[in-house]
Write a protein that holds these residues in place. Structure first.
Motif, PDB file in Angstrom:
ATOM      1  N   ALA A  13      45.409  42.513  50.579  1.00  0.00           N
ATOM      2  CA  ALA A  13      44.285  41.204  51.052  1.00  0.00           C
ATOM      3  C   ALA A  13      43.719  40.490  49.484  1.00  0.00           C
ATOM      4  N   ILE A  14      43.441  39.247  50.262  1.00  0.00           N
ATOM      5  CA  ILE A  14      42.638  38.601  49.039  1.00  0.00           C
ATOM      6  C   ILE A  14      41.393  37.965  49.713  1.00  0.00           C
ATOM      7  N   ALA A  15      40.121  38.260  49.122  1.00  0.00           N
ATOM      8  CA  ALA A  15      38.968  37.759  49.792  1.00  0.00           C
ATOM      9  C   ALA A  15      38.399  36.860  48.876  1.00  0.00           C
ATOM     10  N   ARG A  16      38.338  35.706  49.201  1.00  0.00           N
ATOM     11  CA  ARG A  16      37.653  34.477  48.585  1.00  0.00           C
ATOM     12  C   ARG A  16      36.220  34.476  48.775  1.00  0.00           C
ATOM     13  N   GLY A  17      35.441  34.490  47.618  1.00  0.00           N
ATOM     14  CA  GLY A  17      33.905  34.580  47.575  1.00  0.00           C
ATOM     15  C   GLY A  17      33.399  33.136  47.912  1.00  0.00           C
ATOM     16  N   PRO A  18      31.953  33.087  47.954  1.00  0.00           N
ATOM     17  CA  PRO A  18      30.864  34.532  47.425  1.00  0.00           C
ATOM     18  C   PRO A  18      30.477  35.236  48.725  1.00  0.00           C
ATOM     19  N   ASP A  19      31.012  34.979  49.857  1.00  0.00           N
ATOM     20  CA  ASP A  19      30.453  35.650  51.027  1.00  0.00           C
ATOM     21  C   ASP A  19      30.719  37.034  50.876  1.00  0.00           C
ATOM     22  N   LEU A  63      42.746  36.386  53.480  1.00  0.00           N
ATOM     23  CA  LEU A  63      44.106  36.572  54.030  1.00  0.00           C
ATOM     24  C   LEU A  63      44.920  37.784  53.586  1.00  0.00           C
ATOM     25  N   THR A  64      46.067  37.868  54.287  1.00  0.00           N
ATOM     26  CA  THR A  64      46.539  39.468  54.044  1.00  0.00           C
ATOM     27  C   THR A  64      48.133  39.178  54.276  1.00  0.00           C
ATOM     28  N   LEU A  65      48.925  39.900  53.493  1.00  0.00           N
ATOM     29  CA  LEU A  65      50.209  39.863  53.534  1.00  0.00           C
ATOM     30  C   LEU A  65      50.533  41.478  53.653  1.00  0.00           C
ATOM     31  N   THR A  66      51.804  41.674  54.495  1.00  0.00           N
ATOM     32  CA  THR A  66      52.389  42.989  54.889  1.00  0.00           C
ATOM     33  C   THR A  66      53.800  43.039  54.126  1.00  0.00           C
ATOM     34  N   PRO A  67      54.259  44.393  53.743  1.00  0.00           N
ATOM     35  CA  PRO A  67      55.388  44.363  53.360  1.00  0.00           C
ATOM     36  C   PRO A  67      56.731  43.685  53.851  1.00  0.00           C
ATOM     37  N   GLU A  68      56.538  43.307  55.220  1.00  0.00           N
ATOM     38  CA  GLU A  68      57.314  42.569  55.853  1.00  0.00           C
ATOM     39  C   GLU A  68      57.631  41.360  55.415  1.00  0.00           C
ATOM     40  N   VAL A  69      56.669  40.622  55.006  1.00  0.00           N
ATOM     41  CA  VAL A  69      56.563  39.213  54.382  1.00  0.00           C
ATOM     42  C   VAL A  69      56.798  39.230  52.717  1.00  0.00           C
ATOM     43  N   TRP A  70      56.403  40.241  52.253  1.00  0.00           N
ATOM     44  CA  TRP A  70      56.452  40.144  50.701  1.00  0.00           C
ATOM     45  C   TRP A  70      56.914  41.547  50.157  1.00  0.00           C
ATOM     46  N   ASP A  71      57.314  41.608  48.956  1.00  0.00           N
ATOM     47  CA  ASP A  71      57.991  42.709  48.326  1.00  0.00           C
ATOM     48  C   ASP A  71      57.071  42.716  46.973  1.00  0.00           C
ATOM     49  N   CYS A  72      56.082  43.398  46.693  1.00  0.00           N
ATOM     50  CA  CYS A  72      55.415  43.614  45.682  1.00  0.00           C
ATOM     51  C   CYS A  72      55.932  44.493  44.713  1.00  0.00           C
ATOM     52  N   PRO A  73      56.584  44.020  43.411  1.00  0.00           N
ATOM     53  CA  PRO A  73      57.164  44.678  42.349  1.00  0.00           C
ATOM     54  C   PRO A  73      56.203  45.328  41.444  1.00  0.00           C
ATOM     55  N   LEU A  74      55.052  44.874  41.471  1.00  0.00           N
ATOM     56  CA  LEU A  74      53.924  45.155  40.685  1.00  0.00           C
ATOM     57  C   LEU A  74      53.090  46.360  40.869  1.00  0.00           C
ATOM     58  N   THR A  75      53.190  47.065  41.947  1.00  0.00           N
ATOM     59  CA  THR A  75      52.558  48.218  42.426  1.00  0.00           C
ATOM     60  C   THR A  75      52.588  49.498  41.524  1.00  0.00           C
ATOM     61  N   ARG A  76      53.686  49.799  41.370  1.00  0.00           N
ATOM     62  CA  ARG A  76      53.816  51.013  40.519  1.00  0.00           C
ATOM     63  C   ARG A  76      53.314  50.708  38.999  1.00  0.00           C
ATOM     64  N   LEU A  77      53.693  49.521  38.591  1.00  0.00           N
ATOM     65  CA  LEU A  77      53.171  49.387  37.235  1.00  0.00           C
ATOM     66  C   LEU A  77      51.688  49.313  37.151  1.00  0.00           C
ATOM     67  N   LEU A  78      51.113  48.570  38.363  1.00  0.00           N
ATOM     68  CA  LEU A  78      49.431  48.574  38.233  1.00  0.00           C
ATOM     69  C   LEU A  78      48.887  50.017  38.257  1.00  0.00           C
ATOM     70  N   MET A  79      49.531  50.894  39.062  1.00  0.00           N
ATOM     71  CA  MET A  79      49.028  52.290  39.352  1.00  0.00           C
ATOM     72  C   MET A  79      49.198  52.984  37.919  1.00  0.00           C
ATOM     73  N   THR A  80      49.971  52.841  37.162  1.00  0.00           N
ATOM     74  CA  THR A  80      50.364  53.512  35.730  1.00  0.00           C
ATOM     75  C   THR A  80      49.421  52.927  34.812  1.00  0.00           C
ATOM     76  N   GLU A  81      49.127  51.504  34.685  1.00  0.00           N
ATOM     77  CA  GLU A  81      48.578  50.594  33.950  1.00  0.00           C
ATOM     78  C   GLU A  81      46.942  50.712  34.071  1.00  0.00           C
ATOM     79  N   ILE A  82      46.626  50.836  35.270  1.00  0.00           N
ATOM     80  CA  ILE A  82      45.188  50.689  35.470  1.00  0.00           C
ATOM     81  C   ILE A  82      44.319  51.980  35.287  1.00  0.00           C
ATOM     82  N   VAL A  83      44.866  53.095  34.808  1.00  0.00           N
ATOM     83  CA  VAL A  83      44.371  54.374  34.536  1.00  0.00           C
ATOM     84  C   VAL A  83      44.393  54.659  32.933  1.00  0.00           C
ATOM     85  N   ARG A  84      45.335  53.580  32.341  1.00  0.00           N
ATOM     86  CA  ARG A  84      45.544  54.066  30.903  1.00  0.00           C
ATOM     87  C   ARG A  84      44.349  53.563  30.183  1.00  0.00           C
TER      88      ARG A  84
END
Length: 324
Positions: free
Chosen positions: A78-84, A158-179
C-alpha cells in the motif's frame, strides 16, 4: 525523457524513516505524521489500512476513490499519500494503541510518550518480535523528496497485490532494514526509492488505474507527440501554431483534441509543466532562480517568480525553504 521516467525521476529519499513493524493482535496504530508519502509492504499476516475519510458517510454515499479502507495480506503493498492521517490495525474495530506524530514522535492515545517503549531492535518496532503480523514501512519525511507532479497523480491510498506485481525487493529489504552497518541509511534510502518506482510503474500500467489525463493521452498519435515535445523541451518558445505544425494538424484541431484528452489547453499544460519542474528543481539543489527560470522556459527570474506565486501561493524562495 519518456513521461513515466519524468514522473518517477523523484522520489529521492534522504534519511527516510524505515522500520520493520511486528505485532500480535489486537493492535492498532494511528499515523498523523503528515509525511508526503508512505509505503507499507505486508510481509506476514494481515492488516487494515484506514484513511480518515474511508468510512461511508451519513448520507449513504460511498467514500471518494482512494479513501476506502483496504485489507492487506502477505505480499500486498500500500502507498499512502499524505498529509491526511490514517490508521493501521489488525481489525477495523481495534482502538488505536499508539499515535505517530511528525518528527518520529510516538505517543499513547492519552498523550504520554511512547518513544523507546516499543523498540524491538535495529529499526524494529512493535509489541512482539515474533508477532504474527510483520510489515515493512518506509516514509518520505519531506515534501521535497517526492515530485509534486507524482503526488498530484496519486490517489490518497493505492494498493497492489501479488497477482498484479511481483516485488523482487522484499527479501533484500527484510535483510537490510535490520542491519547496522556504515552507510546503511543511504542503502535503505535507495532501496525505498526502487520499491516506490517499481510499485508505481506497475500501478500506472493497470487499465483501471486512475492515471492523470496527460499520461493516458500519450497513446494518442497527435496529442502524445505534442506532450512529448513539451516534456522533452519545456524551455523552447512553444506556441499552439508551432506545436500544431509539428503534429501535422490545424491549431483548432490540436486545441480541441488536446483539451478533450488532457483536460486543459496546450499552453495551460505547458505553464503547469514548467512550474512543476521549477518547484522540483528549487528543492533539489542550490541553482539560482535565474538559472532555473532559463531551464524551464521563463525569460527572467522575475517572470518565473510572478507565475510561481500566482499558482503556488508562495514565492520560489519560500517554496525552497519548506523543502529543507
Amino acid at each position: 525523457m519518456d513521461a513515466l521516467a519524468g514522473l518517477l525521476e523523484g522520489p529521492r529519499a534522504r534519511g527516510a524513516f524505515m522500520i520493520r513493524a511486528c505485532f500480535e493482535p489486537p493492535w492498532s496504530v494511528r499515523v498523523e505524521d503528515r509525511a508526503p508519502l508512505t509505503v507499507m509492504l505486508m510481509v506476514r499476516g494481515e492488516a487494515w489500512v484506514m484513511p480518515d475519510a474511508g468510512e461511508r458517510s451519513e448520507t449513504g454515499f460511498p467514500p471518494a476513490e482512494g479513501r476506502e479502507r483496504v485489507r492487506l495480506r502477505a505480499g500486498d503493498l500500500a502507498i499512502a499519500r499524505g498529509p491526511d492521517p490514517y490508521t493501521c490495525a489488525d481489525d477495523p474495530g481495534t482502538e488505536p494503541q499508539a499515535l505517530i506524530l511528525p518528527g518520529g514522535e510516538c505517543r499513547y492515545p492519552d498523550g504520554r510518550s511512547l518513544n523507546g517503549v516499543m523498540d524491538l531492535g535495529v529499526r524494529t518496532w512493535g509489541d512482539r518480535l515474533d508477532g504474527s503480523a510483520v510489515m515493512l514501512i518506509g516514509t518520505y519525511l519531506w515534501q521535497g523528496e517526492v515530485s509534486g507532479r507524482l503526488l498530484d497523480a496519486l490517489p490518497p491510498l493505492l494498493t497492489l497485490t501479488p497477482e498484479v506485481w511481483d516485488c523482487p525487493l522484499t527479501r533484500l529489504l527484510m535483510t537490510e532494514i535490520v542491519r547496522d552497518e556504515p552507510g546503511q541509511e543511504v542503502v535503505l534510502d535507495r532501496l525505498l526509492d526502487l520499491l516506490v518506482i517499481a510499485a508505481l510503474r506497475a500501478w500506472f500500467a493497470r487499465p483501471e488505474a486512475a492515471a492523470p489525463g496527460w499520461y493516458r493521452a500519450l497513446a494518442d498519435p497527435v496529442v502524445g507527440r505534442v506532450l512529448r515535445l513539451l516534456q522533452d523541451d519545456p524551455a523552447h518558445p512553444w506556441t499552439v501554431a508551432s506545436l500544431a505544425a509539428k503534429a501535422g494538424v490545424s491549431r483548432a484541431a490540436l486545441g480541441r483534441r488536446f483539451t478533450e484528452l488532457v483536460g486543459e489547453p496546450p499552453m495551460t499544460y505547458l505553464t503547469g509543466w514548467r512550474l512543476a519542474l521549477a518547484a522540483d528543481r528549487l528543492r533539489e539543489g542550490d541553482a539560482t532562480l535565474e538559472a532555473i527560470a532559463r531551464q524551464v522556459g521563463y525569460g527572467s527570474a522575475f517572470a518565473l517568480s510572478s507565475a510561481f506565486k500566482r499558482v503556488y501561493g508562495v514565492s520560489p524562495q519560500e517554496h525552497r525553504g519548506r523543502g529543507v
